[in-house]
Structures are given as structure tokens and as C-alpha cells.
Design an enzyme around this catalytic site. Structure first.
Site, PDB file in Angstrom:
ATOM      1  N   HIS A  40       0.832  -1.208   0.000  1.00  0.00           N
ATOM      2  CA  HIS A  40       0.000   0.000   0.000  1.00  0.00           C
ATOM      3  C   HIS A  40       0.863   1.253   0.000  1.00  0.00           C
ATOM      4  CE1 HIS A  40      -4.391  -0.896   1.152  1.00  0.00           C
ATOM      5  NE2 HIS A  40      -3.864  -2.029   0.711  1.00  0.00           N
ATOM      6  N   GLU A 108      -6.507  -0.067  -6.031  1.00  0.00           N
ATOM      7  CA  GLU A 108      -7.499   0.850  -5.482  1.00  0.00           C
ATOM      8  C   GLU A 108      -7.029   2.283  -5.686  1.00  0.00           C
ATOM      9  OE1 GLU A 108      -5.658  -0.943  -3.024  1.00  0.00           O
ATOM     10  OE2 GLU A 108      -6.809  -2.801  -3.169  1.00  0.00           O
TER      11      GLU A 108
END
Length: 327
Positions: A40, A108
């Protein structure tokens, strides 16, 4: 039904680099058989509070732990060009002695929009991912590569540090188009749910006989209510429905929508506390779905009232023996 291998899920959103390295050591000592590690740029919310660069952490883990490592998952399409991911993955495979798997997904907005590039819709993201996988594999063959595709350009590029064997690429796939693509091009499937429909679609699209790996989160502790509160405060975003997790652009947006997720939703969806049977029953659906390797992650290991090492002792002594009886 055969018993899956059991791994540990290193959560980069919640733990510092040093804590992740320590958890990798503890996982191996406790008898876990492999490692997942998240990739991430941001955590899902500020309560999680961390997000180290995954490739640095993998390098450190490789020096203290001999377990196989898979990213769960890297998005090689927008934030980082697939040629750079190819080099990072190749170095990781060398450092781990060939025990590295590149798990990839379509990503995302939370992590990928940060360079200011447009965040495309899901159909385009899947096409981008398929082309990116082709770029990765071409570069891993060695030699100089020129690629002029629909989404990516590679010019006069060669990766010099390569492992002896090809790097497996597993794909995270949600929905029929993604499952079809994964079945055709992936070496394996990555999932966070024991979703038999998605697994079946993957296998029917060309994934028959290919490995399936999964991961999920628990919150071990000595007080049930504290565990539920901790899990809901730190990981309540797991209850966000539909495609929101793919399109919300910042941790504060996840905090806003997570406020709509009831505490009971978190309570009813996780294993919490120190009741062994609760942890066994959380694992069972993954085994029944025919998943080959299942990774478990501890939520809240940095809390003042939590003993991070206690989770590994609990699983080593009481849970792992029970899980290995399933099958």
C-alpha cells in the site's frame, strides 16, 4: 478436502517495518508455512497508521526468515510502472532464494491515484493489468526489451539481476471478467474470501490445477469486547460494501464511510478473543473451498493492551494443531 498450508499475513497498513520483520521471525518460529505481505501507499485509515514501502520490508524479511513470501497484492499499473515492479520482484526473488511469488491486482484509487494519473474504471484496469503481466514476464526472460503496447512503453530495458527460475504471478480477481483473465494468464489466484463461485470461474477459465491462496484477519486477545472494539476501530473498513474500496481516494474517505458500518458487522465477521473454536471455525470455510494456502493476520498487535507475541504463542500451541486436523 485436504488441509491447506497455513501462513501469516504481514499487514503493512498497521505495523512498522521493524515490527513486520519481528512478526516474520515469530511466524516462522510458531510453525506458519508462508508469508503474505500487503502493498500500500496509504493505510485504509489513520487508526492503522503505517504504510512502509513493501520492497524494502521484503528485503529485510528475507534476511531473518526463510519462509516463502507473496505480495497480497501489488498493483503494477498506475502508481509504479510494470518495468519497475519487474525489477523489484526479481530482486525479491533473488533475496528469498527463489521463494517469492508476485501477487498482483487491479488496485485501489486509495494507493494508485497519488501521482495524479486518472483512475480508470474496472474494465480498463483489468486490461491494463493483463498487459502489465506480459511486460513483467517479458523482462524476466532477460535480454533487452522494447514494448509499445496500448498502455505501457518499455524502451531498451534489461533486468540484470534475475532469479534462476521464473517468478510465479498470482492474480487477485473479483468479478467474472477478472476471473476470466486470471484463469487465462495467472499462475495462481489470490482471494480474501472463501468465494467458491470466483474460484470456480477461475478454474473454468484456465485455472484448473493452479494454486489458490487466501488471507483473512483475526483479533486475538484475552478480553472479547476489547478485541471487537479494536478490530472495529482499526479494520472497520473491511465492512465497506461493493466497489467503494476500489474508488475512494483517501484514508479520510474510508473513515467517513466506515462510520456507517455497525460494530456488530465487525463482530460477526471475524474470529476474536481466545476461544480456540472461534478461530478454527473462521478457518474452516477456506479449507472447505479447496484453498491451498490460507494466511492469518493479527489485528491490533500494537495496542497498549495487546501482547503481539502472544498471538503467535496462542496459534503455535492451541490453534495451528487444530487447524492441521481439518481435512
Amino acid at each position: 478436502m485436504s488441509t491447506p498450508k497455513i501462513g501469516y499475513f504481514l499487514s503493512c497498513e498497521e505495523y512498522t517495518p521493524a515490527e513486520l520483520v519481528q512478526q516474520a521471525r515469530w511466524a516462522e518460529e510458531a510453525g506458519f508455512e508462508s508469508l503474505w505481505i500487503s502493498d500500500h501507499f496509504h493505510p485504509w485509515n489513520d487508526e492503522q497508521g503505517q504504510s512502509p514501502f513493501v520492497w524494502s520490508v521484503i528485503g529485510a524479511v528475507s534476511q531473518v526468515c526463510s519462509l516463502p513470501v507473496i505480495t497480497a497484492v501489488t498493483c503494477p499499473t498506475v502508481r509504479i510502472h510494470p518495468a519497475i515492479v519487474a525489477q523489484a520482484a526479481a530482486t525479491s526473488a533473488v533475496l528469498t532464494g527463489g521463494k517469492f511469488v508476485l501477487g498482483v491486482g487491479s488496485g485501489e484509487a486509495l494507493n494508485e491515484h497519488v501521482t495524479g494519473e486518472r483512475w480508470p474504471d474496472a474494465t480498463v484496469r483489468i486490461d491494463m493489468l493483463e498487459e502489465a503481466i506480459d511486460v513483467l514476464r517479458t523482462l524476466w526472460k532477460g535480454g533487452f526489451v522494447d514494448h509499445h503496447g496500448e498502455y505501457y512503453t518499455v524502451e531498451n530495458a534489461r533486468i540484470y539481476t534475475l532469479p534462476d527460475d521464473p517468478i510465479p504471478v498470482y492474480v487477485s480477481a473479483f468479478g467474472p471478467k477478472a476471473a476470466d483473465m486470471a484463469g487465462r494468464v495467472a499462475d495462481g489466484l489470490v482471494t480474501t474470501m472463501p468465494d467458491t463461485d470466483s474460484i470456480r470461474a477461475f478454474r473454468e477459465s484456465g485455472g484448473e490445477g493452479k494454486p489458490v491462496q487466501a488471507g483473512y484477519k483475526v483479533c486475538w486477545g484475552t478480553d472479547d469486547e476489547t478485541c471487537i472494539d479494536t478490530a472495529h476501530r482499526i479494520w472497520g473498513n473491511s465492512g465497506v460494501p461493493g466497489e467503494l474500496s476500489q474508488v475512494l481516494p483517501s484514508p479520510r474517505h474510508f473513515e467517513q464511510v466506515t462510520a456507517l458500518v455497525p460494530r456488530e458487522t465487525t463482530r460477526d465477521s471475524i474470529a476474536y478473543g481466545s476461544e480456540v473454536e472461534r478461530h478454527v471455525e473462521a478457518f474452516r470455510p477456506f479449507a472447505e473451498a479447496g484453498i491451498d494456502v490460507v494466511h492469518v493476520s493479527q489485528m491490533g498487535g500494537r495496542e497498549e493492551n495487546s501482547n503481539a507475541e502472544g498471538f503467535f504463542e496462542f496459534y503455535r500451541d492451541r490453534v495451528l494443531p487444530r487447524l492441521r486436523e481439518i481435512g
